[in-house]
Structure formats: C-alpha cells, structure tokens
Design an enzyme around this catalytic site. Structure first.
Site, PDB file in Angstrom:
ATOM      1  N   LYS A  54      47.353  29.478  34.282  1.00  8.47           N
ATOM      2  CA  LYS A  54      46.649  29.040  35.492  1.00  8.47           C
ATOM      3  C   LYS A  54      45.374  28.272  35.125  1.00  8.47           C
ATOM      4  O   LYS A  54      45.088  27.219  35.683  1.00  8.47           O
ATOM      5  CB  LYS A  54      46.257  30.241  36.358  1.00  8.47           C
ATOM      6  CG  LYS A  54      47.366  30.728  37.261  1.00  8.47           C
ATOM      7  CD  LYS A  54      47.015  32.050  37.910  1.00  8.47           C
ATOM      8  CE  LYS A  54      48.252  32.696  38.503  1.00  8.47           C
ATOM      9  NZ  LYS A  54      48.148  34.125  38.723  1.00  8.47           N
ATOM     10  N   GLN A  98      44.701  38.880  40.378  1.00 11.14           N
ATOM     11  CA  GLN A  98      46.021  39.032  39.755  1.00 11.14           C
ATOM     12  C   GLN A  98      46.582  40.432  40.028  1.00 11.14           C
ATOM     13  O   GLN A  98      45.894  41.436  39.840  1.00 11.14           O
ATOM     14  CB  GLN A  98      45.904  38.782  38.243  1.00 11.14           C
ATOM     15  CG  GLN A  98      47.202  38.802  37.475  1.00 11.14           C
ATOM     16  CD  GLN A  98      48.134  37.646  37.842  1.00 11.14           C
ATOM     17  OE1 GLN A  98      47.683  36.535  38.111  1.00 11.14           O
ATOM     18  NE2 GLN A  98      49.422  37.912  37.857  1.00 11.14           N
ATOM     19  N   ASP A 121      46.491  32.978  47.620  1.00 13.04           N
ATOM     20  CA  ASP A 121      47.773  33.675  47.468  1.00 13.04           C
ATOM     21  C   ASP A 121      48.465  33.882  48.820  1.00 13.04           C
ATOM     22  O   ASP A 121      49.652  34.207  48.862  1.00 13.04           O
ATOM     23  CB  ASP A 121      47.540  35.075  46.867  1.00 13.04           C
ATOM     24  CG  ASP A 121      47.816  35.119  45.376  1.00 13.04           C
ATOM     25  OD1 ASP A 121      48.714  34.389  44.915  1.00 13.04           O
ATOM     26  OD2 ASP A 121      47.141  35.904  44.684  1.00 13.04           O
TER      27      ASP A 121
HETATM   28  N1  GUN Z   1      51.538  38.768  40.157  1.00 13.79           N
HETATM   29  C1  GUN Z   1      52.786  38.245  40.127  1.00 13.79           C
HETATM   30  N2  GUN Z   1      52.892  37.184  40.962  1.00 13.79           N
HETATM   31  C2  GUN Z   1      51.687  37.038  41.532  1.00 13.79           C
HETATM   32  C3  GUN Z   1      51.157  36.108  42.474  1.00 13.79           C
HETATM   33  O1  GUN Z   1      51.838  35.195  42.969  1.00 13.79           O
HETATM   34  N3  GUN Z   1      49.846  36.283  42.789  1.00 13.79           N
HETATM   35  C4  GUN Z   1      49.086  37.280  42.266  1.00 13.79           C
HETATM   36  N4  GUN Z   1      47.816  37.378  42.664  1.00 13.79           N
HETATM   37  N5  GUN Z   1      49.534  38.146  41.391  1.00 13.79           N
HETATM   38  C5  GUN Z   1      50.837  38.021  41.031  1.00 13.79           C
END
Ligand code: GUN
Length: 296
Positions: A54, A98, A121
C-alpha cells in the site's frame, strides 16, 4: 470452450494511472496533496506485506502516505487517540486500520471511530448504511474492484443473475449490495446454503469470496458464466507453497465465459481502489469535482 482471462493486474494499472492523473491535477491546480494514513497494530505477516505494498503504490500515485505501526499490546484508548488525531489532521484524507486487529481490541468500536468521510475502506456503519440505501458513500475496495471488472467486461449488468458465495462484511455483503444497486438479481450463499452447486449453476455471474481453496469447480458453473475469484489461499505444493483462489481454475476455465486468475485478478484491484477512494475522499473534502469512473 476456454474462458476469457480477466486481467486485473493490467486493469488495476489503468486505474492507478487515472488516480495519478487526478492527484497531479489536484497538486498543480489547487496545491492539495491527497494523503492516506495506514494504521497497523501488531506484526501479522500477511498484514505487513499488504501495508508495504500500500505504501509503495500510494507514493507511486503521488499521494502522501502516513504510517502508524503500533505494538500488538497497544491499548484501545491509545489506538482511539491516534484515530482522533488523524480525523482532525487536514493533510489526511483517508484512514485505513488494517484488519484483523488483535483480540483485545473491539474492531467495530475502532472502525466506527474513524471520520466516515475519511473511511476509505467503507467499513464505518454510516457508509454501510449509505451504500445500503443508495446514498453517496465510501465503498469497500475489493467489491468496488470486482464491480469495475464486471462492468468493464459486460457493460450493463442489469437483470443478470448473480451468486455471491460468502457473507463477510468486507466482501460478500457489500458486493451483493453493489450488484443489487446495478439491478442484478443477487443470491448470497454461505456455509448453511442447501445444495450450493445448484444455486451457483443458475448464475450468470459468480463471485467466490469464502476463503476455501479451490472450492468452486467447473461442474458448478453454467456454461459461459463469469467467475470472479476473490480468494487468496496458500496451499502446499511439494516442499513449497502456492497461491490459489476459491475456485479450481483448471476446471472452471473450461466452462466459464470469463474468469479472474489468482494471482493477477481481483487482488491488484483492491489497492488500486483504495487509492481511488483516497482521491475521491480528498475531492469531496475540498468540494472539488470527483474524477469519472472511480466510484460506482
Ligand atoms: N484486511 C484484509 N483486507 C482488508 C481490507 O480491505 N481493509 C482492511 N482495513 N483490512 C483488511
């Protein structure tokens, strides 16, 4: 018949280029740099890999990236204090915590502490409700990426029969909602669904998001169906391991009309959509027009 392979890696690159263009315009015309803050609690290895990727992609798109790595035993109060600071920081337009969080932290409480306008998200209860009622919202990244791929391949999705396998808050439920908003007839399948293959065989589009390696086989599919495979499962392969989806690619590719591979299908679209959402959030925060094609 062999299915068309839907190349998510190439499509994601076009989305990221569009985002980078939008970022460059915001910088040159308005002196604004979109910023994404990522909060990682603990040292889950898969999460570390996601967060590194990311950060790299954020920088490549010309955005500012803010990273908060916290110890696994961080208290809820300390985490909430960081989120409050990010909510108040005008340089931060998107906040991502996350998941999964360590067990002692209440994920719902933490996610709902994020300013909904910065919730890139799309997990905040307010964004979930807005999506469910057809109002402008932040949309979860993986389902948004799947929707973009489906629209790109089919054009209009109106009237299509869809089976979404999996009812998670991150993929299955928002995916079903997005497809319903596009006038599909949607069935959400899960572990208690009776005779799953029969339900899947009715579908023009199948979205597999259950987290079970190679569960969907070719004989479950209606010939010519489009199969979107959201699964990322690591399985043993001799003395090594390899990544596979929730579908058995070898048998499904012979029956489907179009299929996403794993890796290289939906996966790269998720981060591209995260960048798209950050740009969208930044435009909205500054009352500027949003770039076309990055939101549903
Ligand atoms: N963990 C796995 N996929 C995701 C996601 O799309 N967003 C977040 N914040 N955590 C994750």
């Amino acid at each position: 018949m062999t299915a068309t392979i839907l190349d998510g890696k190439a499509f994601a690159a076009t989305i990221r280029a569009k985002v980078a263009d939008g970022v460059a315009t915001l910088k040159s015309e308005h002196g604004i740099t979109p910023g994404l803050a990522v909060v990682l609690v603990g040292d889950d290895p898969a999460s570390q890999v996601y967060v590194r990727s990311k950060n790299k992609m954020t920088a490549e798109a010309g955005m500012a990236s803010f990273e908060h790595r916290l110890d696994a035993d961080t208290s809820e109060d300390a985490l909430l204090a960081i989120i409050r600071k990010l909510n108040d920081d005008p340089q931060v337009h998107g906040i991502l915590v996350q998941l999964p969080l360590p067990d002692h932290l209440d994920s719902d409480l933490v996610i709902n502490a994020i300013d909904p306008a910065k919730d890139v998200d799309g997990f905040h209860i307010s964004n979930v409700g807005r999506l469910g009622t057809g109002q402008k919202s932040m949309v979860p990244c993986t389902p948004l990426g799947c929707l973009m791929m489906l629209r790109d391949h089919h054009g209009s999705l109106s009237g299509m029969e869809v089976a979404v396998i999996g009812r998670s808050n991150i993929v299955g439920k928002p995916m079903a909602q997005l497809l319903l908003n596009d006038s599909c007839t949607v069935t959400i399948c899960h572990s208690k669904t009776r005779y799953l293959p029969g339900v899947v065989r009715r579908a023009d589009i199948v979205v597999a998001a259950v987290g079970r390696a190679e569960m969907v086989t070719g004989d479950w599919l209606k010939p010519g169906a489009t199969l979107i495979d959201v699964g990322i499962n690591r399985i043993p392969d001799g003395d090594k391991t390899r990544l596979v989806g929730d579908a058995d690619f070898a048998s499904c590719v012979e029956v489907a009309g179009a299929i996403t591979p794993v890796p290289g299908g939906v996966g790269p679209m998720t981060i591209a959509c995260l960048l798209a959402n950050t740009l969208t959030a930044c435009c909205r925060a500054n009352n500027l027009p949003e770039p076309e094609g990055l939101t549903p």
